[in-house]
Design a protein around this motif. Structure first.
Motif, PDB file in Angstrom:
ATOM      1  N   GLY A 149      44.428  42.788  39.231  1.00  0.00           N
ATOM      2  CA  GLY A 149      43.439  42.279  38.285  1.00  0.00           C
ATOM      3  C   GLY A 149      44.079  41.399  37.224  1.00  0.00           C
ATOM      4  O   GLY A 149      45.296  41.160  37.239  1.00  0.00           O
ATOM      5  N   PRO A 150      43.228  40.928  36.340  1.00  0.00           N
ATOM      6  CA  PRO A 150      41.810  41.264  36.250  1.00  0.00           C
ATOM      7  C   PRO A 150      41.004  40.734  37.458  1.00  0.00           C
ATOM      8  O   PRO A 150      41.249  39.635  37.932  1.00  0.00           O
ATOM      9  CB  PRO A 150      41.334  40.625  34.962  1.00  0.00           C
ATOM     10  CG  PRO A 150      42.492  39.868  34.414  1.00  0.00           C
ATOM     11  CD  PRO A 150      43.665  40.005  35.285  1.00  0.00           C
ATOM     12  N   VAL A 151      40.059  41.560  37.926  1.00  0.00           N
ATOM     13  CA  VAL A 151      39.175  41.217  39.036  1.00  0.00           C
ATOM     14  C   VAL A 151      37.751  41.263  38.519  1.00  0.00           C
ATOM     15  O   VAL A 151      37.348  42.224  37.858  1.00  0.00           O
ATOM     16  CB  VAL A 151      39.340  42.215  40.204  1.00  0.00           C
ATOM     17  CG1 VAL A 151      38.429  41.835  41.365  1.00  0.00           C
ATOM     18  CG2 VAL A 151      40.785  42.284  40.653  1.00  0.00           C
ATOM     19  N   GLN A 152      37.000  40.213  38.826  1.00  0.00           N
ATOM     20  CA  GLN A 152      35.625  40.155  38.346  1.00  0.00           C
ATOM     21  C   GLN A 152      34.769  41.198  39.067  1.00  0.00           C
ATOM     22  O   GLN A 152      34.795  41.317  40.287  1.00  0.00           O
ATOM     23  CB  GLN A 152      35.032  38.766  38.579  1.00  0.00           C
ATOM     24  CG  GLN A 152      33.759  38.488  37.791  1.00  0.00           C
ATOM     25  CD  GLN A 152      33.970  38.533  36.275  1.00  0.00           C
ATOM     26  OE1 GLN A 152      35.043  38.146  35.781  1.00  0.00           O
ATOM     27  NE2 GLN A 152      32.984  39.010  35.544  1.00  0.00           N
ATOM     28  N   GLY A 153      34.026  41.964  38.281  1.00  0.00           N
ATOM     29  CA  GLY A 153      33.166  42.990  38.846  1.00  0.00           C
ATOM     30  C   GLY A 153      32.026  43.293  37.900  1.00  0.00           C
ATOM     31  O   GLY A 153      31.805  42.559  36.926  1.00  0.00           O
ATOM     32  N   PRO A 154      31.287  44.360  38.148  1.00  0.00           N
ATOM     33  CA  PRO A 154      30.161  44.721  37.280  1.00  0.00           C
ATOM     34  C   PRO A 154      30.620  44.916  35.838  1.00  0.00           C
ATOM     35  O   PRO A 154      31.581  45.639  35.581  1.00  0.00           O
ATOM     36  CB  PRO A 154      29.666  46.044  37.874  1.00  0.00           C
ATOM     37  CG  PRO A 154      30.131  46.016  39.295  1.00  0.00           C
ATOM     38  CD  PRO A 154      31.434  45.285  39.275  1.00  0.00           C
ATOM     39  N   GLY A 155      29.976  44.240  34.935  1.00  0.00           N
ATOM     40  CA  GLY A 155      30.289  44.387  33.523  1.00  0.00           C
ATOM     41  C   GLY A 155      31.442  43.545  33.037  1.00  0.00           C
ATOM     42  O   GLY A 155      31.817  43.621  31.871  1.00  0.00           O
TER      43      GLY A 155
END
Length: 296
Positions: free
Chosen positions: A219-225
């Motif tokens: 990460g950082p990995v784009q995900g919920p929130g």
């Protein structure tokens, strides 16, 4: 002494009202009412349908079927109880010679347990059972309920299954056809999620987690929130229990299932041979009864 049934089949010579005749015994409407009151005063009372609804009337019908099955089991346990020889499937099925006890038919499950315990080893008490949805679907709810509650029913089940143990080929074939039952997929311990398997998370986060090495931060990995930074702390490889490790478990399961099916067939046969249900006490699935809700 058996109380006499009126010519119309509606009651006893002394004025009682019959719900069911089971061989030489009867189950009275009063006994059904008593059992139903106990059920409706129990811990699941709030979940039961109202008495004046179709579902409530069918609950009463179902309870009669359970009481009939309990009585059939109690009769068989009483018939086999005093005999010194071991219980075998060859001895099952003959009609009970126990004197009728119509005033206690509703307590047949307790009678069955007592009869079993007093059989001087003739009927070995089977271990406790649990009523499960799978069991009810496999044999029908009545047979499953009686097997769960009655040690005598489980003893009869064991006797019916005696001599029909699954073969080695059947056990091995079951293992081959159900490998997923004995397999544990790869598990990754990920901070902050905990243990994660494929399919439990999705998208870029899953891709990143399952592409990482043990101990790696991703990460950082784009995900919920928003973006996530994750640490793959530990990886447990996929594994499968070998046949040798599960062979006896499979054998026991197949033997139990065979016994349960045999018990259900025995119960159906005894029911057809010796049970008469009066109007209003039919099986809930009987399409002829007015509250039947499953029609073709």
């Amino acid at each position: 002494m058996t109380r006499g049934v009126s010519p119309s089949g509606g009651g006893f010579a002394d004025g009682g009202v019959i719900a069911a005749v089971v061989g030489e015994e009867v189950i009275t409407v009063a006994e059904v009412d008593r059992r139903l009151r106990l059920l409706r005063s129990g811990p699941l009372a709030a979940r039961l349908p109202g008495a004046d609804t179709a579902q409530g009337r069918n609950l009463r019908r179902w309870l009669v079927q359970v009481m009939v099955a309990e009585t059939l089991v109690a009769q068989e346990a009483a018939r086999l109880g005093p005999a010194p020889e071991p219980l075998t499937s060859a001895g099952l099925g003959r009609r009970s010679s126990r004197p009728a006890r119509p005033d206690t038919a509703g307590d047949a499950a307790g009678d069955a347990a007592d009869d079993t315990a007093g059989a001087s080893g003739t009927m070995a008490v089977a271990p406790p059972a649990v009523l499960t949805l799978a069991g009810a679907l496999r044999t029908g709810g009545v047979a499953a309920a009686v097997l769960a509650a009655s040690p005598a029913a489980r003893a009869i089940r064991s006797a019916l299954a005696a001599g029909s143990e699954p073969s080695e080929d059947e056990v091995r074939d079951y293992y081959r056809r159900n490998l997923d039952r004995f397999a544990t997929p790869e598990t990754r311990w990920v901070r902050p999620f905990g243990p994660v398997r494929r399919g439990e998370i999705a998208g870029p986060i899953e891709d990143a987690v399952f592409a990482a090495r043990e101990g790696e931060t991703v990460g950082p990995v784009q995900g919920p929130g928003g973006p996530w930074t994750l640490v793959v702390e530990r990886i447990e490889a996929a594994r499968r229990e070998p046949y040798a490790a599960v062979r006896e478990r499979i054998r026991a399961e197949l033997a139990e299932e065979s016994g349960v099916r045999a018990f259900a067939r025995w119960l159906d046969a005894r029911h057809a041979d010796s049970v008469v249900l009066t109007p209003g006490h039919e099986h809930p699935a009987d399409p002829a009864q007015p509250d039947a809700d499953h029609r073709h």
